[in-house]
Design a protein around this motif. Structure first.
Motif, PDB file in Angstrom:
ATOM      1  N   GLY A 154       0.823  -1.203   0.000  1.00 44.53           N
ATOM      2  CA  GLY A 154       0.000   0.000   0.000  1.00 44.53           C
ATOM      3  C   GLY A 154       0.858   1.254   0.000  1.00 44.53           C
ATOM      4  O   GLY A 154       2.075   1.199  -0.077  1.00 44.53           O
ATOM      5  N   PHE A 155       0.186   2.408   0.112  1.00 48.66           N
ATOM      6  CA  PHE A 155       0.884   3.682   0.125  1.00 48.66           C
ATOM      7  C   PHE A 155       0.054   4.694   0.883  1.00 48.66           C
ATOM      8  O   PHE A 155      -1.112   4.456   1.190  1.00 48.66           O
ATOM      9  CB  PHE A 155       1.205   4.175  -1.287  1.00 48.66           C
ATOM     10  CG  PHE A 155      -0.003   4.320  -2.157  1.00 48.66           C
ATOM     11  CD1 PHE A 155      -0.697   5.504  -2.206  1.00 48.66           C
ATOM     12  CD2 PHE A 155      -0.436   3.256  -2.941  1.00 48.66           C
ATOM     13  CE1 PHE A 155      -1.808   5.635  -3.012  1.00 48.66           C
ATOM     14  CE2 PHE A 155      -1.550   3.380  -3.751  1.00 48.66           C
ATOM     15  CZ  PHE A 155      -2.241   4.566  -3.782  1.00 48.66           C
ATOM     16  N   MET A 156       0.667   5.821   1.195  1.00 46.78           N
ATOM     17  CA  MET A 156       0.011   6.873   1.964  1.00 46.78           C
ATOM     18  C   MET A 156      -0.122   8.122   1.110  1.00 46.78           C
ATOM     19  O   MET A 156       0.688   8.357   0.223  1.00 46.78           O
ATOM     20  CB  MET A 156       0.860   7.217   3.200  1.00 46.78           C
ATOM     21  CG  MET A 156       1.175   6.048   4.089  1.00 46.78           C
ATOM     22  SD  MET A 156       2.317   6.510   5.399  1.00 46.78           S
ATOM     23  CE  MET A 156       3.839   6.722   4.493  1.00 46.78           C
ATOM     24  N   ASP A 157      -1.145   8.923   1.417  1.00 44.01           N
ATOM     25  CA  ASP A 157      -1.268  10.242   0.806  1.00 44.01           C
ATOM     26  C   ASP A 157      -0.618  11.223   1.771  1.00 44.01           C
ATOM     27  O   ASP A 157      -1.119  11.454   2.876  1.00 44.01           O
ATOM     28  CB  ASP A 157      -2.733  10.583   0.567  1.00 44.01           C
ATOM     29  CG  ASP A 157      -2.908  11.829  -0.269  1.00 44.01           C
ATOM     30  OD1 ASP A 157      -1.890  12.401  -0.706  1.00 44.01           O
ATOM     31  OD2 ASP A 157      -4.064  12.238  -0.473  1.00 44.01           O
ATOM     32  N   ILE A 158       0.499  11.786   1.389  1.00 40.99           N
ATOM     33  CA  ILE A 158       1.321  12.601   2.283  1.00 40.99           C
ATOM     34  C   ILE A 158       0.816  14.036   2.374  1.00 40.99           C
ATOM     35  O   ILE A 158       0.865  14.656   3.417  1.00 40.99           O
ATOM     36  CB  ILE A 158       2.797  12.613   1.808  1.00 40.99           C
ATOM     37  CG1 ILE A 158       3.322  11.187   1.707  1.00 40.99           C
ATOM     38  CG2 ILE A 158       3.660  13.469   2.699  1.00 40.99           C
ATOM     39  CD1 ILE A 158       3.373  10.436   2.989  1.00 40.99           C
TER      40      ILE A 158
END
Length: 166
Positions: A154-158
């Protein structure tokens, strides 16, 4: 009055005319060939730059694919991909001042986009979170290329990373 025609002179003249035509044709082909070559080299360079930029970013995302380590956001008003290492350091990949740049620093260093290392020329770069993918779009010489990467963890919205202007 009759003119005397020297057969050797006619033969020599015809040989010179044929040689001149051959030289003119060779010169035309060389000129046309160099134009085609320049066009092919220019297109090849543009394609190489776009593909290399996308490949580099994709491989960096895959390299750092650990839970809570990949993010997309903005750095200095430009889209960026963030790869967090341990809890203190971050690698930011972004486009600034006509260059694809990379900045490896502590998360709270306050460094500016100009402090990153220029990797290659690139007009612009955008990274967006779409469903479970990060869609990367690179623009070079007005041509757009894109890639989609799906990090396993997954990934994050920074959002926007702030820095101190100097």
């Amino acid at each position: 009055m009759r003119f005397a025609v020297n057969k050797d002179a006619v033969k020599s003249a015809s040989v010179f005319i044929v040689c001149g035509m051959f030289f003119a044709a060779a010169l035309f082909l060389a000129t046309a060939g160099s134009g085609v070559y320049q066009s092919v080299v220019s297109l090849s360079d543009s394609n190489y730059t776009k593909r290399t930029a996308l490949s580099y970013i994709t491989n960096q995302i895959r390299r750092g694919d650990i839970k809570n380590s990949i993010g997309v956001g903005s750095f200095g008003g430009n889209d960026a991909v963030f790869i967090f290492e341990e809890s203190e350091y971050v690698t930011m990949i972004y486009c600034f001042d006509g260059q694809l740049r990379e900045l490896y620093t502590s998360a709270d260093s306050g460094l500016a986009p100009a402090d990153g290392i220029g990797l290659m020329p690139l007009d612009s770069l955008s990274g967006e979170a779409q469903n479970k993918c990060i869609e990367i779009t690179a623009v070079y010489d007005g041509e757009i290329s894109g890639a989609a990467v799906n990090p396993r963890s997954g990934f994050m919205d920074i959002g926007e990373i702030e820095y101190e202007e100097q």
